[in-house]
Motif scaffolding. Structure first.
Motif, mmCIF file in Angstrom:
data_model
loop_
_atom_site.group_PDB
_atom_site.id
_atom_site.type_symbol
_atom_site.label_atom_id
_atom_site.label_comp_id
_atom_site.label_asym_id
_atom_site.label_seq_id
_atom_site.Cartn_x
_atom_site.Cartn_y
_atom_site.Cartn_z
ATOM 1 N N VAL A 1 0.587 3.390 -7.227
ATOM 2 C CA VAL A 1 1.667 3.808 -8.129
ATOM 3 C C VAL A 1 1.143 4.443 -9.411
ATOM 4 O O VAL A 1 1.893 5.123 -10.126
ATOM 5 C CB VAL A 1 2.616 2.632 -8.478
ATOM 6 N N ASN B 1 -1.122 -6.234 -12.007
ATOM 7 C CA ASN B 1 -0.016 -5.406 -12.482
ATOM 8 C C ASN B 1 -0.005 -5.223 -13.994
ATOM 9 O O ASN B 1 0.834 -4.489 -14.524
ATOM 10 C CB ASN B 1 1.317 -6.010 -12.021
ATOM 11 N N ILE C 1 8.411 -5.017 -12.267
ATOM 12 C CA ILE C 1 6.985 -5.173 -11.987
ATOM 13 C C ILE C 1 6.680 -6.592 -11.519
ATOM 14 O O ILE C 1 7.231 -7.559 -12.047
ATOM 15 C CB ILE C 1 6.174 -4.862 -13.271
ATOM 16 N N ALA D 1 7.578 -1.707 -8.703
ATOM 17 C CA ALA D 1 6.189 -1.251 -8.760
ATOM 18 C C ALA D 1 5.235 -2.433 -8.820
ATOM 19 O O ALA D 1 5.494 -3.422 -9.511
ATOM 20 C CB ALA D 1 5.979 -0.362 -9.991
ATOM 21 N N ILE E 1 4.377 6.764 -10.455
ATOM 22 C CA ILE E 1 5.618 6.125 -10.916
ATOM 23 C C ILE E 1 6.312 6.932 -12.002
ATOM 24 O O ILE E 1 7.538 6.812 -12.169
ATOM 25 C CB ILE E 1 5.397 4.672 -11.392
ATOM 26 N N ILE F 1 0.130 -1.652 -14.973
ATOM 27 C CA ILE F 1 1.443 -0.993 -15.018
ATOM 28 C C ILE F 1 2.161 -1.339 -16.319
ATOM 29 O O ILE F 1 2.778 -0.479 -16.958
ATOM 30 C CB ILE F 1 2.295 -1.399 -13.806
ATOM 31 N N THR G 1 11.664 2.962 -4.931
ATOM 32 C CA THR G 1 10.337 2.363 -4.934
ATOM 33 C C THR G 1 9.346 3.264 -5.657
ATOM 34 O O THR G 1 9.458 4.491 -5.638
ATOM 35 C CB THR G 1 9.846 2.076 -3.503
ATOM 36 N N GLY G 2 8.367 2.634 -6.309
ATOM 37 C CA GLY G 2 7.436 3.348 -7.166
ATOM 38 C C GLY G 2 6.427 4.197 -6.441
ATOM 39 O O GLY G 2 5.619 4.879 -7.088
ATOM 40 N N ASP G 3 6.451 4.195 -5.108
ATOM 41 C CA ASP G 3 5.518 5.031 -4.348
ATOM 42 C C ASP G 3 6.212 6.231 -3.713
ATOM 43 O O ASP G 3 5.678 6.845 -2.794
ATOM 44 C CB ASP G 3 4.792 4.209 -3.278
ATOM 45 N N PHE H 1 11.566 -0.260 -15.002
ATOM 46 C CA PHE H 1 10.537 -0.581 -14.016
ATOM 47 C C PHE H 1 10.556 -2.086 -13.781
ATOM 48 O O PHE H 1 10.554 -2.871 -14.735
ATOM 49 C CB PHE H 1 9.153 -0.164 -14.512
#
Length: 217
Positions: free
Chosen positions: A19, A55, A49, A8, A29, A58, A97-99, A47
């Protein structure tokens, strides 16, 4: 044991911050995390990152919600996923993947099971036949280490491009390939709003969302 490593970052040319966008009150996410949690084959979720300053959002979200995470080089995905395994001590990594908030838990379990029995170092369903947003990669710790020793920065691309060299198995699912025209990753504003509409119409089940997108997008 198996670690699901969710990559992410906030940076995105087409949809910055995607995300952390909300779909029916849940961050993108967090929906990915729920899919990994629903997979019976997954023991730990981390996660991974990027280390660029945007970021921090996140990281703060993970801290507020008690989620495990690692922070590593923004452009070196391989290094970041290796950090996930280092944190858990597991021998197998599931990369998502976070998307991709509707990645099917059934595909995670299917591929982990296939990987555990095929004797190879990499198993994936990533083909052009599958809906965008359903990709799952399963990798041994050993192949991640070898990729790093060769100076690679992506944990999957070299394994897909040279399957014979790396001992890769690419195994897509006929049940999901029939919906191959669907796009359930959050790549653009249009993708995001299509998923918002899909969830409003059918709820959060990955199969039902994918079918709705295939029929209505």
């Amino acid at each position: 044991m198996v670690t699901a490593s969710i990559q992410a970052r906030m940076g995105s040319t087409r949809l910055p911050g995607k995300v952390l966008l909300s779909i029916r009150g849940r961050r993108t996410i967090d929906l990915v995390r729920q899919r990994c949690e629903a997979a019976s084959s997954v023991d730990h979720i981390v996660f991974t990152i990027g280390d660029e300053s945007p970021n921090e959002a996140i990281i703060k979200w993970c801290d507020r919600n008690g989620h495990r995470y690692v922070v590593g080089p923004e452009e070196d995905l391989l290094a970041r996923h290796r950090l996930s395994l280092d944190q858990t001590g597991d021998g197998t990594l599931v990369r998502v993947t976070g998307d991709c908030p509707f990645v099917p838990p059934s595909e995670i379990d299917r591929l982990v099971d296939r990987h555990s029995g095929n004797g190879e170092t990499y198993t994936s369903n990533a083909t052009d036949r599958m809906p965008v947003g359903t990709a799952v990669d399963v990798l041994d710790r050993s192949v991640l280490r070898e990729l790093a020793e060769r100076g690679e920065t992506h944990p999957a691309v070299p394994l897909r491009e040279s399957p014979d060299e790396w001992g890769s198995v690419i195994d897509d699912s006929a049940a999901w390939a029939e919906l191959g025209a669907a796009h359930t990753a959050v790549d653009t504003p249009a993708d995001y709003w299509a998923l918002v509409d899909a969830v409003r119409a059918v709820g959060l089940d990955p199969r039902e969302v994918t079918e709705w997108v295939a029929e209505n997008r």
